[in-house]
Scaffold this active site. Structure first.
Site, PDB file in Angstrom:
ATOM      1  CD  GLU A 183      20.117  62.335  13.876  1.00 36.68           C
ATOM      2  OE1 GLU A 183      19.053  62.424  14.510  1.00 36.68           O
ATOM      3  OE2 GLU A 183      21.235  62.423  14.417  1.00 36.68           O
ATOM      4  CE  LYS A 201      24.160  63.211  21.474  1.00 33.43           C
ATOM      5  NZ  LYS A 201      22.776  62.983  21.804  1.00 33.43           N
TER       6      LYS A 201
HETATM    7  N1  PSU Z   1      23.573  64.863  18.032  1.00 34.90           N
HETATM    8  C1  PSU Z   1      23.254  66.145  17.777  1.00 34.90           C
HETATM    9  N2  PSU Z   1      21.989  66.554  17.901  1.00 34.90           N
HETATM   10  C2  PSU Z   1      21.018  65.675  18.227  1.00 34.90           C
HETATM   11  C3  PSU Z   1      21.329  64.309  18.464  1.00 34.90           C
HETATM   12  C4  PSU Z   1      22.626  63.963  18.345  1.00 34.90           C
HETATM   13  O1  PSU Z   1      24.123  66.940  17.455  1.00 34.90           O
HETATM   14  O2  PSU Z   1      19.881  66.099  18.295  1.00 34.90           O
HETATM   15  C5  PSU Z   1      20.246  63.308  18.732  1.00 34.90           C
HETATM   16  C6  PSU Z   1      20.473  62.070  17.849  1.00 34.90           C
HETATM   17  O3  PSU Z   1      19.296  61.849  17.119  1.00 34.90           O
HETATM   18  C7  PSU Z   1      20.724  60.950  18.832  1.00 34.90           C
HETATM   19  C8  PSU Z   1      19.890  61.421  19.985  1.00 34.90           C
HETATM   20  O4  PSU Z   1      20.337  59.689  18.343  1.00 34.90           O
HETATM   21  O5  PSU Z   1      20.176  62.819  20.056  1.00 34.90           O
HETATM   22  C9  PSU Z   1      20.239  60.683  21.260  1.00 34.90           C
HETATM   23  O6  PSU Z   1      19.290  60.958  22.225  1.00 34.90           O
HETATM   24  P1  PSU Z   1      19.292  60.163  23.613  1.00 34.90           P
HETATM   25  O7  PSU Z   1      20.489  60.679  24.358  1.00 34.90           O
HETATM   26  O8  PSU Z   1      18.004  60.532  24.265  1.00 34.90           O
HETATM   27  O9  PSU Z   1      19.388  58.715  23.283  1.00 34.90           O
END
Ligand code: PSU
Ligand code: MN
Length: 314
Positions: free
Chosen positions: A26, A160
């Site tokens: 990604e 996370k």
């Molecule tokens: N994990 C990381 N860094 C990131 C992300 C995940 O270590 O930048 C990103 C991924 O792309 C994940 C996104 O899909 O954060 C999720 O964002 P949200 O909580 O807005 O759905």
């Protein structure tokens, strides 16, 4: 697939066609999860790691309104150091494409694109999930819904640590997404190896995961398999230390009225600042470890396909 929307790197396209192993990666982790220029160095290191196993890496992003699968240096630069790079989840795809914008794809958008072009395995750092303040905000990442409807093997170090992990695991069960703990029966907490949340299925080799996926697909199931691979021991930050940073970051988000798609990048950059950059080292180490495992799974899958093709013809 409407091919006019895509710009598929020739090496990646040829590999997909010939059945060679390809690993999807990604770009939000690069554009919104890591600072420049460390993000470029990380992308190059990931690329070399995947290729060293004979697998083709395919980083997915949107550059000037085109879906790019496999980035050249110029495309990588525009995503990693460009101004006004959108954070593109599945629901943002059509807007980003129709407006000719450049965007970094999150787990959900990357999954959808990888599946559309025929890639089966995707490695990331940590998926999004149910946020801690979900009761008042209803903030649940699109990643979870995408995992329930797009069939890939997704390798991550759990979700996370900034999230409500027990609720995230529960939600994945409601959405019928199998979680395979890689050499663990505890859901990893991104920076730390354990969250304290038990998972039912433990696997111990890439071949076992490939076999699981083949059976999952023969049953016609449309969800992904989520492989939960804990951060390597030497790079772990203990739960206690991380929780202090997370608490502070959450207070900061509240005070600055940060919510929606800005929340995750804000929290990650606050944790980076509060940990004096230590969180970034851990983030990179776990992402590389997931990339290595994803590469091995992609190889095991190709091998299992060859074996069953030989058995059918033999
Ligand atoms: N994990 C990381 N860094 C990131 C992300 C995940 O270590 O930048 C990103 C991924 O792309 C994940 C996104 O899909 O954060 C999720 O964002 P949200 O909580 O807005 O759905
Ligand atoms: Mn959200």
């Amino acid at each position: 697939m409407n091919s006019s929307l895509y710009s598929i790197n020739p090496t990646v396209g040829a590999a997909i066609k010939s059945g060679q192993s390809v690993l999807a990666l990604e770009s939000t982790i690069l554009a919104h999860g890591m600072p420049y220029p460390q993000n470029i160095a990380f992308a190059k290191k990931s690329d070399r790691l995947v290729r060293s196993f004979g697998v083709i890496p395919a980083t997915i992003a949107i550059v000037s309104g085109k879906i790019c699968v496999g980035l050249d240096n110029e495309q990588l630069d525009s995503v990693a150091q460009g101004k006004n790079v959108q954070k593109v989840a599945v629901r943002d795809l059509s807007h980003c494409l129709s407006s000719g914008l450049t965007g970094a794809t999150t787990v959900s958008a990357t999954m959808r694109i990888a599946h559309a072009v025929g890639i089966k395995v995707f490695s990331t750092g940590g998926i999004g999930g149910v946020h801690q303040n979900w009761k008042s905000t209803s903030d649940v990442s699109q990643d979870l819904y995408e995992l329930s409807r797009t069939p890939l093997v997704v390798v991550s170090s759990g979700a996370k640590a900034i999230l409500d992990l027990p609720k995230t695991v529960e939600y994945l069960e409601s959405l019928s997404v199998p979680i395979l703990g890689y050499k663990t029966d505890n859901f990893p907490a991104f920076y730390s190896r354990k969250s304290g949340v038990q998972i039912d299925t433990r696997v111990d080799s890439p071949e076992e995961i490939a076999q699981h996926f083949n059976i999952h697909r023969s049953l016609g199931l449309a969800s992904s398999l989520l492989v939960a691979n804990p951060v390597p021991k030497t790079n772990e930050i203990d739960r206690g230390t991380v929780s202090v940073f997370i608490e502070k970051a959450l207070v900061g988000a509240k005070e600055n009225h940060i919510y929606g798609k800005k929340l995750t990048p804000f929290l990650l950059s606050e944790i980076y600042r509060l940990s004096n950059g230590n969180s970034l080292k851990t983030n990179m180490a776990l992402a590389l470890s997931n990339i290595k495992l994803g590469t091995q799974i992609a190889l095991a899958l190709s091998l299992s396909k060859q074996c069953s093709a030989n058995a059918n013809h033999g």
